[in-house]
Every structure is written in C-alpha cells, then in structure tokens.
Design an enzyme around this catalytic site. Structure first.
Site, PDB file in Angstrom:
ATOM      1  N   PRO A 195     142.770 134.314   3.487  1.00 36.62           N
ATOM      2  CA  PRO A 195     143.958 135.037   3.962  1.00 36.62           C
ATOM      3  C   PRO A 195     144.957 135.264   2.826  1.00 36.62           C
ATOM      4  O   PRO A 195     145.147 134.415   1.959  1.00 36.62           O
ATOM      5  CB  PRO A 195     144.547 134.104   5.031  1.00 36.62           C
ATOM      6  CG  PRO A 195     143.422 133.218   5.431  1.00 36.62           C
ATOM      7  CD  PRO A 195     142.563 133.047   4.224  1.00 36.62           C
ATOM      8  N   GLY A 196     145.604 136.427   2.857  1.00 30.25           N
ATOM      9  CA  GLY A 196     146.664 136.721   1.899  1.00 30.25           C
ATOM     10  C   GLY A 196     146.202 137.236   0.567  1.00 30.25           C
ATOM     11  O   GLY A 196     147.014 137.350  -0.356  1.00 30.25           O
ATOM     12  N   THR A 197     144.918 137.563   0.400  1.00 31.39           N
ATOM     13  CA  THR A 197     144.422 138.025  -0.900  1.00 31.39           C
ATOM     14  C   THR A 197     144.497 139.537  -1.073  1.00 31.39           C
ATOM     15  O   THR A 197     144.164 140.039  -2.144  1.00 31.39           O
ATOM     16  CB  THR A 197     142.976 137.559  -1.106  1.00 31.39           C
ATOM     17  OG1 THR A 197     142.183 137.936   0.025  1.00 31.39           O
ATOM     18  CG2 THR A 197     142.924 136.043  -1.266  1.00 31.39           C
ATOM     19  N   GLU A 224     156.040 106.630  -6.190  1.00 31.91           N
ATOM     20  CA  GLU A 224     155.838 107.865  -6.942  1.00 31.91           C
ATOM     21  C   GLU A 224     155.569 107.588  -8.423  1.00 31.91           C
ATOM     22  O   GLU A 224     154.772 108.295  -9.055  1.00 31.91           O
ATOM     23  CB  GLU A 224     157.070 108.772  -6.786  1.00 31.91           C
ATOM     24  CG  GLU A 224     157.381 109.182  -5.351  1.00 31.91           C
ATOM     25  CD  GLU A 224     156.213 109.893  -4.697  1.00 31.91           C
ATOM     26  OE1 GLU A 224     155.384 110.502  -5.418  1.00 31.91           O
ATOM     27  OE2 GLU A 224     156.112 109.842  -3.460  1.00 31.91           O
ATOM     28  N   HIS A 250     151.885 106.821  -8.838  1.00 28.97           N
ATOM     29  CA  HIS A 250     151.089 108.049  -8.919  1.00 28.97           C
ATOM     30  C   HIS A 250     151.131 108.630 -10.332  1.00 28.97           C
ATOM     31  O   HIS A 250     150.097 109.053 -10.882  1.00 28.97           O
ATOM     32  CB  HIS A 250     151.627 109.094  -7.927  1.00 28.97           C
ATOM     33  CG  HIS A 250     151.232 108.857  -6.506  1.00 28.97           C
ATOM     34  ND1 HIS A 250     149.929 108.667  -6.113  1.00 28.97           N
ATOM     35  CD2 HIS A 250     151.983 108.799  -5.367  1.00 28.97           C
ATOM     36  CE1 HIS A 250     149.888 108.489  -4.798  1.00 28.97           C
ATOM     37  NE2 HIS A 250     151.124 108.563  -4.322  1.00 28.97           N
TER      38      HIS A 250
END
Length: 685
Positions: free
Chosen positions: A260-262, A482, A485
C-alpha cells in the site's frame, strides 16, 4: 475533473430524480382538483340537516342536488336561509304561495293544478349560474326515500348530483398506485446513494474525458522500472500501427501489485494522462451489491461504455475485492454475487467477443488471493510490481513533493532519503507535509532540516507526549532501559546507527525510545546480524536486570519482536543446524504485513522447534547481560546524563558509545550461535 456525459457547458448533467418528479406531479394534480377547481365555483355554506328539512317544509327551497355524501340546494329569491319564515298551518283549501320572480331554472313552481306544468330549464348541477347562495349538508343514511317524498310534497325540483369530472375519476384510479410508486422510488433512491431508481445495474465508473486526470509520468518518481513497463502501453495507444503492422498485440490487461502507498493508482492516472484517451476509474467493491446479478450487470455496462469510447483505459482499483479465487465449498454455493461478477469479468476480458482498443489496468496488494483464471495471459498479460523505492527513488519522490513547500538552504533531501528506508511514496509525502506543519506551528517561513528530522521521528515513533509525566522511579527505569538498547546495538554487526535516545513518551505506549537509522539500503540479512538484532531487542530488559535486579512491563514489545525473529530463523529461514533448511511455515500475505501459518508437522518436530527458539533467545539474552555488566560504569554515566537532559543525540551520544567494550566470546557467538556460559549451563543440567 470527471467528464462523464458532459454537456457543452462542461458541467456533468445531474441524475434524474424520478421519485421527486413523481411526487411533484401528484401534489400539482391534488392542488388543481381540490383547491383550484373548487375555488372557481361558488362558495357553499354548510348547514345542518335539520335546517335543510326546515327550509324544505317551509317551501323556501328552489332546487336541490342529491348525492350520497352531500346535498346542495338553493333558496328561492328573497328568502334568507338563517331567518326563514316558519311554515303556515295548512287548511283544507290551501291558497297557492305567492309567486316569485323567475330564476335561471325557470318559473317558480306552482301547486298541482289543471294548468300545464312550467317549462324546465337546462341543468346547472353546480349552481354556477345562480345569484342565490348555495347551501350544503350531509344526508342521513337510509333516509333517501323519505326525503324524496318530502321534496315532492313541497314541490322542490331535485335531481341526483353529477359524479366527479374526468380529472377526479382519473385521480381516483391513478393516484393510489402513483403514491405507492413514488414512495417506492424514493426509498430505492435513498438506498442507491442518490442514483436513479431504475439504474441499479448501471456502472458507477468515473469517466475522465481524453485522459484529463491531471497526472503525468513527471508526477511519478521512484518507480523507474514500472514506468518503463507502462510506457509501452502509452506508445501503443498513441501509435498502434507501430505494433500492429508486424503482428504484435498489446497486452489486454496490466496488473499492478505492490504494498500500500507505493503509487499504483497514481501510475494508472499517469498512463491515461500521457496517452490522452478516456479513462474509466472504478473500485472493485463498487461491483458487489446485495442483490445477485447487479454486479455482473455493472460489469457488462462498464465494458459496453468502454467499447463505445475505444481506445480507452479501464482502471479497477482494489481488484481483490472482486477477483478472489472461487471455491467449490463456498457456504453460498456457486451462485453468490461475487462469483457471478467475477465470471462476467472473465468473459468480458477474454471471452467469445474481444474488446479491441480497451486496456484493463488493475491494482491490488493481495495478488495471492486472486483467481488463477483472472491472472492468466490473455486477461492480465503483464504483471508489474510497484515496490517500495530505494534510496535514489526516495530522494526523487522527496524532490517531487518538496516542490510544494518552501525549503531552507540547510535541507539535504539525500540525507533524509538515507534515513527513511522502507518508506513508501505515501509515507514520504506525509513526511514532507508533517515537516511543513511543524514549521508553520513555529511561525517559520521555511522548512528546516530540524523539522524534517522531527517529522521522521513522528512518523516512526508517534507524536511526542510531554503531558504524560513519569514519576522518578519510572523515569530511571526507562532511562536505563533505553541506554541498554543503545550500548548493545552499537556493538552488534550490521546494526543500524544509533542516532538518538529519548525518555520523552511518544505515541500510544512508548515511554521512551532508541532511534536507530540505517546508513544504506539493505535487502538481505546474514545469520549473525539477526542474532545481533535479537540481542539488541533484549538489551533493555537485560539492563533492568543488571541494574535493578528485577524487570518491568516495558519490554513486552521487545520480547515479542525478538521471539518472532528467532522463530523465523528456525521455521522460515532454515538457520538451524538441527532442523536444517526446511520451511515449517507458509507466508500467507505477500505485500501486506506478512502473516505465516505453520503447516502440519509432527508433535516431536514442534517440540524441537520450540526448544531451538528458546535456545536462541536465551543465548542472546545472556550476551546482552554480559555486555552490560562489562560496561556497567558507562551504562550508569549515560543513564544519568539522559535523566538530566531527557534527550541524547548527535556527536555527544557517539562519543559515549565509542567507549563501549565487547566480550571476547562475542565473535564466536555471532558465528556459531553458541554462547559458552549457556552451553556449560545446559551441559551441567
């Protein structure tokens, strides 16, 4: 603008409103019969039935018209209805009443005598020629015989009231059915969304005359391969002799598939704009209705209109709504609406009678569900994949959309294209618009690079929510989570560059985030890179365990993603020495979010898959913990800085991360997947 059946003034005609026109006609006839015509005649004074009998007995009534529901009468001249003189007592030899002037009905009536009767006059059933007022009353049922005798005794000329005229008779017979038809047409019009009542089977396609879609290939960027495939269609429509003189046949149908959206719909509009031919646009869902056969009728009508305007292009968007594969075990059998519509489409595209000059272009993001008969050559001869753009394509798309906004001189669209892998054309258009909105909120006249970077974060992580205030313990847990990570991700091979750490909540459930952006497009991932990504996902939870000795609920999404990756390594990618290169799952969706379903396997293999997934997750978990224990001081330092500033990015963040150290066993684990402390633990157990 759509130009379906345009008039000379360029405006499309409005559909006829059958129900409203019929109701207007009925109202007009009603007003004429019951308001206008009665107004043309004399007014009538309504009196009681007893008053009428009183006037008859008094000899004041000149003439009466008797009807089933109404009696109308006039009085003799010089007589007032409200003040009528009571009747005089009768005598054996009554004298005749005084004569009165002549009326339009003739001489005044005389009592019975040997003289000849007075001449009669022509009927005046509505008393329109009389100067006397007309009175009316309602008769009493079953009293007609007595009334006639009374009128004869008092020498009153009477006759039956004439029936209604032609218009009244017509309305009496036609009005009830017309009312029913009008109400039915009104309800059907509302049910069909404003279309005419008798055009249920008409096609709802929007027609653009001479390809006036407002889009050309210059407005489409980042899809050079797809444009090259479709330029041949345009050239055939412009110069068909170039192909037909050597026997070539242009493809009857082109199927555009992709996420979708291409830009699949945009490409179809560009084809029509470049070719300059009529363009029919319709969605697959517009064929399907409640009643069986309506969709097939609309398909026939669509192709009939297209043949009349050939050469032309018919674009069917979301083809999967119409062309799903037929099934013999359908609950509705083989005659349901979707199958009937699909059968008609198959016949129109490549049936007994060809559609010369009509090119079908369809778009879908679910090609795997389409019926095989629809995808075969002769119907859709060409399959064009419209995929997400690469780096050069993204930069070209950004330049197309950036023409609409005012950019500052510091904006580097190439850098933005590098930081947005996997973005579709619609995502990039939204990115430019978000940056423009951010600049407008700040009362800026130009869009700066900082606005574009902020827009990337908004698209990826969601809207910043500073109103969500965390207590000190929660902020500390999120901060260490965080940073865990970031440190683990920095040391892993093939990992994206750590650009930013933030403990400002964003989106729905993100209390903080670590932003990793790639430096180049990647289309394959090696086995060690997948292991490194799993360890990075588990770095937040491992940091909480190392620092606080307990875990929180903040790692739920990380655990889900890590488990999915580990399971794919075993069941889809074949990255396991015990199970080997065997696929145990099937991908069900190609361009949407890929869902997989495990095929039928033995319980023993299922248990082995679960064990191998668990072993991969446990090894990555221990690696992340070992890295954070080795870099405990750096973890504390970065977390404290993040607690003070809430955001850490740029060169300051890179200086911190460059001090991170890797364990000596990390290289062996990345290559073999075996973490020695875990292997020793499993061997001892």
């Amino acid at each position: 603008m759509p130009a379906e059946n345009k008039k000379k003034d360029g405006k499309p005609p409005q559909p006829r409103n059958f129900g409203s026109s019929l109701l207007s006609l009925l109202v007009t006839l009603f007003l004429i019969n019951y308001v206008v015509l009665p107004a043309l005649g004399p007014g009538r004074t309504r009196v009681s039935y007893s008053e009428f009998l009183k006037q008859v007995r008094a000899g004041n009534v000149e003439e009466a018209l008797l009807g089933e529901t109404e009696i109308r009468y006039i009085l003799k001249e010089g007589t007032e209805g409200a003040e009528a003189t009571p009747a005089q007592p009768t005598s054996p030899s009554p004298s005749p009443p005084p004569s009165s002037p002549s009326s339009s009905f003739g001489e005044a009536h005389e009592p019975p005598s040997p003289s000849p009767p007075p001449p009669t006059t022509p009927e005046a059933p509505n008393f329109r020629d009389q100067q006397q007022p007309v009175y009316s009353t309602v008769p009493i049922a079953d009293n007609t015989r007595n009334l006639v005798e009374l009128l004869e005794e008092n020498n009153v000329e009477f006759r039956a009231a004439p029936q209604g005229g032609f218009l009244s008779t017509l309305l009496g017979w036609v009005l009830p059915p017309l009312i029913f038809v009008g109400i039915w047409a009104w309800f059907l019009q509302r049910a069909q969304g404003g279309s005419a009542a008798l055009t249920v089977g008409r096609s709802k396609a929007r027609i653009y005359a001479e390809g006036n879609t407002g889009v050309t290939f210059d407005d489409v960027a980042g899809e050079d391969e797809a444009k090259a495939e479709l330029e041949e269609i345009v050239e055939f429509l412009k110069q068909p002799d170039k192909y037909t003189r050597i026997g070539a046949v242009i493809p009857k149908g082109v199927l555009l598939v992709g996420p979708p959206g291409t830009g699949k719909t945009l490409l179809a509009k560009a084809i029509a704009g470049e070719a300059g031919v009529p363009f029919f646009s319709i969605s697959g869902s517009e064929f399907i209705e409640l009643f069986v056969g309506v969709g097939a009728a609309r398909v026939r009508d669509l192709f009939q209109q297209a043949k009349q305007k050939a050469p032309c292009i018919v674009f069917i968007d979301e083809l999967d709504a119409l062309g799903k594969a037929r099934s013999s075990n359908s609950a509705l059998g083989s005659n349901d609406e979707q199958e009937q519509t699909l059968n008609q489409l198959l016949t129109e595209m490549d049936g007994f009678e060809g559609n010369t000059g009509v090119i079908i272009i369809a778009a879908t993001n679910r090609p795997e569900v389409l019926d095989p008969a629809l995808r075969r050559p002769g119907r859709f001869d060409r399959l064009v994949t419209v995929d997400r753009p690469d780096k050069l394509g993204r930069e070209a798309i950004l330049r197309v959309h950036a023409k609409k906004v005012q950019l500052d001189s510091d904006v580097d669209l190439g850098a933005i294209a590098t930081r947005t892998p996997g973005f579709s054309g619609a995502d990039l258009a939204n990115l430019i618009n978000e940056a423009a909105l951010l600049a407008a909120r700040k009362n800026q006249t130009l869009v700066r690079m900082a606005d574009l970077n902020e827009a990337i974060e908004r698209v990826i992580a969601g809207l910043e929510r500073k109103s969500r205030v965390l207590n000190p313990l929660e902020r500390k847990i999120v901060s260490y989570h965080e940073v865990g990570h970031a440190i683990v991700g920095f040391l892993m091979p093939g990992s994206n560059r750590v650009e930013k750490i933030s403990i400002v909540p964003r989106g729905v459930g993100a209390l903080g985030y670590t932003l990793q952006l790639p430096e180049e497009d990647r289309f394959l991932m090696a086995e060690d890179e997948i292991r490194g990504r799993i360890a990075t996902l588990l770095g937040g939870r491992s940091s909480e365990e190392v620092v606080f000795g307990k875990v929180s609920t903040g790692a739920s999404d990380d655990i889900q993603k890590a488990t999915d990756l580990a399971e794919r390594m075993v069941t889809i990618y074949g990255m396991n020495s015990k199970l080997g290169p065997v696929a145990f799952e099937r991908i069900q969706q190609q361009f949407l979010n890929p869902n997989s379903a495990r095929r039928i396997i033995s319980p023993e293999v299922t248990a082995l898959i679960d064990q191998e997934v668990q072993r991969i997750i446990d090894a990555a978990h221990q690696v992340a913990q070992e890295i954070l224990r080795l870099n405990r001081d750096l973890l504390e330092e970065i977390a404290e800085t993040l607690l003070q500033n809430e955001v850490l990015e740029g060169e300051a963040l890179q200086q911190y991360l460059k001090r991170a150290k890797a364990p000596t066993e990390l290289t062996d684990w990345l290559q073999t997947g075996e973490w020695q402390p875990l292997a020793d633990e499993l061997g001892n157990s």
